[in-house]
Scaffold this motif. Structure first.
Motif, PDB file in Angstrom:
ATOM      1  N   SER A 201      10.776  -3.317   7.674  1.00 25.70           N
ATOM      2  CA  SER A 201       9.966  -2.642   6.664  1.00 25.70           C
ATOM      3  C   SER A 201       9.689  -3.593   5.508  1.00 25.70           C
ATOM      4  O   SER A 201      10.562  -4.321   5.069  1.00 25.70           O
ATOM      5  N   GLN A 202       8.481  -3.572   4.986  1.00 26.18           N
ATOM      6  CA  GLN A 202       8.113  -4.463   3.887  1.00 26.18           C
ATOM      7  C   GLN A 202       8.443  -3.813   2.549  1.00 26.18           C
ATOM      8  O   GLN A 202       7.576  -3.420   1.791  1.00 26.18           O
ATOM      9  N   GLY A 203       9.702  -3.679   2.268  1.00 30.48           N
ATOM     10  CA  GLY A 203      10.109  -3.089   1.009  1.00 30.48           C
ATOM     11  C   GLY A 203      11.497  -2.512   1.126  1.00 30.48           C
ATOM     12  O   GLY A 203      12.069  -2.430   2.208  1.00 30.48           O
ATOM     13  N   PHE A 217      21.713  -6.192  -3.715  1.00 30.17           N
ATOM     14  CA  PHE A 217      21.216  -7.399  -3.074  1.00 30.17           C
ATOM     15  C   PHE A 217      21.139  -8.592  -4.010  1.00 30.17           C
ATOM     16  O   PHE A 217      20.530  -9.605  -3.692  1.00 30.17           O
ATOM     17  N   ASN A 218      21.770  -8.494  -5.165  1.00 31.20           N
ATOM     18  CA  ASN A 218      21.818  -9.597  -6.103  1.00 31.20           C
ATOM     19  C   ASN A 218      22.562 -10.774  -5.480  1.00 31.20           C
ATOM     20  O   ASN A 218      23.706 -10.651  -5.071  1.00 31.20           O
ATOM     21  N   LEU A 219      21.905 -11.922  -5.405  1.00 30.88           N
ATOM     22  CA  LEU A 219      22.524 -13.085  -4.780  1.00 30.88           C
ATOM     23  C   LEU A 219      23.725 -13.582  -5.555  1.00 30.88           C
ATOM     24  O   LEU A 219      24.563 -14.309  -5.031  1.00 30.88           O
ATOM     25  N   PRO A 341      22.179 -10.748   5.382  1.00 27.37           N
ATOM     26  CA  PRO A 341      20.895 -11.421   5.609  1.00 27.37           C
ATOM     27  C   PRO A 341      20.668 -11.693   7.088  1.00 27.37           C
ATOM     28  O   PRO A 341      21.605 -11.963   7.837  1.00 27.37           O
ATOM     29  N   VAL A 342      19.406 -11.614   7.495  1.00 20.91           N
ATOM     30  CA  VAL A 342      19.007 -11.876   8.876  1.00 20.91           C
ATOM     31  C   VAL A 342      18.572 -13.339   8.996  1.00 20.91           C
ATOM     32  O   VAL A 342      17.956 -13.888   8.080  1.00 20.91           O
ATOM     33  N   GLY A 378      13.881  -9.340  -2.084  1.00 22.38           N
ATOM     34  CA  GLY A 378      14.096 -10.620  -2.731  1.00 22.38           C
ATOM     35  C   GLY A 378      13.613 -11.794  -1.907  1.00 22.38           C
ATOM     36  O   GLY A 378      14.190 -12.890  -1.986  1.00 22.38           O
ATOM     37  N   GLY A 379      12.572 -11.583  -1.087  1.00 18.13           N
ATOM     38  CA  GLY A 379      12.015 -12.670  -0.286  1.00 18.13           C
ATOM     39  C   GLY A 379      12.798 -12.966   0.981  1.00 18.13           C
ATOM     40  O   GLY A 379      12.464 -13.912   1.707  1.00 18.13           O
TER      41      GLY A 379
END
Length: 414
Positions: A201-203, A217-219, A341-342, A378-379
């Protein structure tokens, strides 16, 4: 170049419990091969306690020392490792390897497994365990429980053996599920579906409030165990260009965790970096030391300071936080969020859902709803696990204990 078939992957098992099994791979090299091999070893529930990698850019020699469960299917593991090596042809028991073609592999068929039955504690983990044992890879999940104690679990899966379209494979799946879950299972149906059902999904997930999305999802997310009981946030990563005229040396010292070498390898694969020589060793029961001599895709050292800093920061972050774990309020209910992360190739981390459901089963914590999906945040593409906990009249397990138990199980810390 030719090599005997039995010499491509050699597994030397040990009869002693305190000794590691030695896996040797001798095959042509390709960028990301180490990541692919480590992912397979992780999927089989094994831990790498030592590793040596050597390559001239065309041919590689890899040795892993692994420990794990006694029920490991070593012959099947050997087959999967062999399949990960570059394509080959055989003649007179000799394998002739050729460079992998540039065209992407055909995506596997996706199947929908509909499981219906009576709910009980640990049921979702038992079903998940069966699927893992059968090498049925869970891509997405939708789990729901009705007020009268019925469950409808939808598993979107792919088959590592590529046989799920056959009646025999479907029957084997049905029979093993019935043998494990017993009378809890009322029906189990399998059908092929469109692969688009597992698309990213794009979002962010539509139920995530923005604040939760940013925190989760903060790195640079802080350690989830604030009391320091889980692990230190210090992961030294150093780069040195003075010890080799043609390679950059990356040195890492950190605490061991489940899939540590996989996390390093997938990071380097995503950066298109090749390892020319590497050594991984464990010190005691917790600490690891890794030395990697690497080159960029063009075969040159990494001399740009900005690239060096970016690589060090990424490795440090992936080792400190290979997954994200958080408990959030969903109205009166509690939801467990886990994300990883994938890889750029589209493959996710193995056995995450297995570890989550096992941790909750050991805590005697029921699952009311569950879902696995993929989202661009986050890209980066993330695999997101959402589990709504069934706390009944009030859970006796503190939230902090649930979060820490899931985290420690995912990291392989007893």
């Amino acid at each position: 170049m030719g090599i005997l078939h039995e010499d491509v992957v050699i597994i030397k098992q040990t009869d002693k419990e305190d000794e590691a099994t030695v896996i040797t791979i001798n095959c042509p090299d390709k960028t990301g091969l180490g990541c692919d091999l480590c992912r397979i070893i992780l999927f089989f529930g094994l831990s790498i306690v030592r590793g040596d990698v050597s390559t001239d850019g065309k041919w590689c020699y890899i040795v892993f020392w692994v420990v794990g469960k006694p029920s490991t299917q070593w012959s099947l593991l050997k087959k999967r490792l062999l399949e990960a090596c570059p394509s080959c042809s055989s003649a007179n028991n000799t394998l002739i390897y050729y460079p992998a073609e540039l065209q992407p592999p055909k995506p596997p068929d996706v199947f929908l497994l509909k499981f219906c039955g009576h709910d009980r504690q640990g049921l979702l983990h038992d079903v998940t365990r069966v699927l893992c044992e059968l090498e049925l890879i869970i891509q997405r999940v939708k789990v729901s429980t009705t007020p009268d104690g019925m469950v409808m679990d939808l598993f979107f899966i792919t088959d590592a053996r590529g046989l799920l379209h056959t009646k025999t494979r479907k029957d084997d799946t049905h029979h093993l599920l019935k043998a494990v879950v017993g009378d809890s299972m009322l029906s189990c149906d399998l059908e092929m579906v469109s692969p688009d059902i597992t698309a990213c999904s794009q979002g962010p997930p539509f139920l995530f409030p923005p604040s939760i999305t940013e925190d989760t999802f903060n790195l640079e997310m802080v350690d989830p165990c604030q009391n320091g009981s889980c692990h230190s946030n210090r992961v030294p990563v150093m780069i040195d260009n003075s010890l080799s005229p043609v390679h950059t040396l990356v040195q890492i010292v950190c605490r061991d965790h489940k899939g540590l070498l996989y996390d390093i390898m997938r990071t380097l694969k995503d950066y298109n970096i090749q390892i020319s020589y590497g050594r991984f060793t464990t010190k005691g029961k917790t600490d690891c030391e890794i030395d990697l001599f690497i080159v960029q895709a063009d075969g040159k050292k990494i001399v740009d300071p900005s690239k060096q800093n970016a690589l060090c920061s990424r490795i440090r972050m992936e080792l400190f936080r290979p997954l994200r774990v958080a408990l959030v309020n969903r109205g009166p209910d509690t939801e467990l969020l886990v994300a990883n992360p994938v890889e750029l190739c589209g493959k996710g981390r193995p056995l995450v859902f297995y570890d989550i459901t096992l941790a909750l089963k050991m805590l005697n914590t029921d699952i009311f709803l569950a879902e696995i999906s993929r989202h661009m945040i986050g890209g980066r593409e993330w695999e997101v696990y959402r589990v709504l906990l069934d706390e009944g009249d009030g859970s006796s397990v503190p939230r902090s204990k649930i979060e820490e138990a899931v985290w420690r199980n995912l990291m392989g810390w007893e």
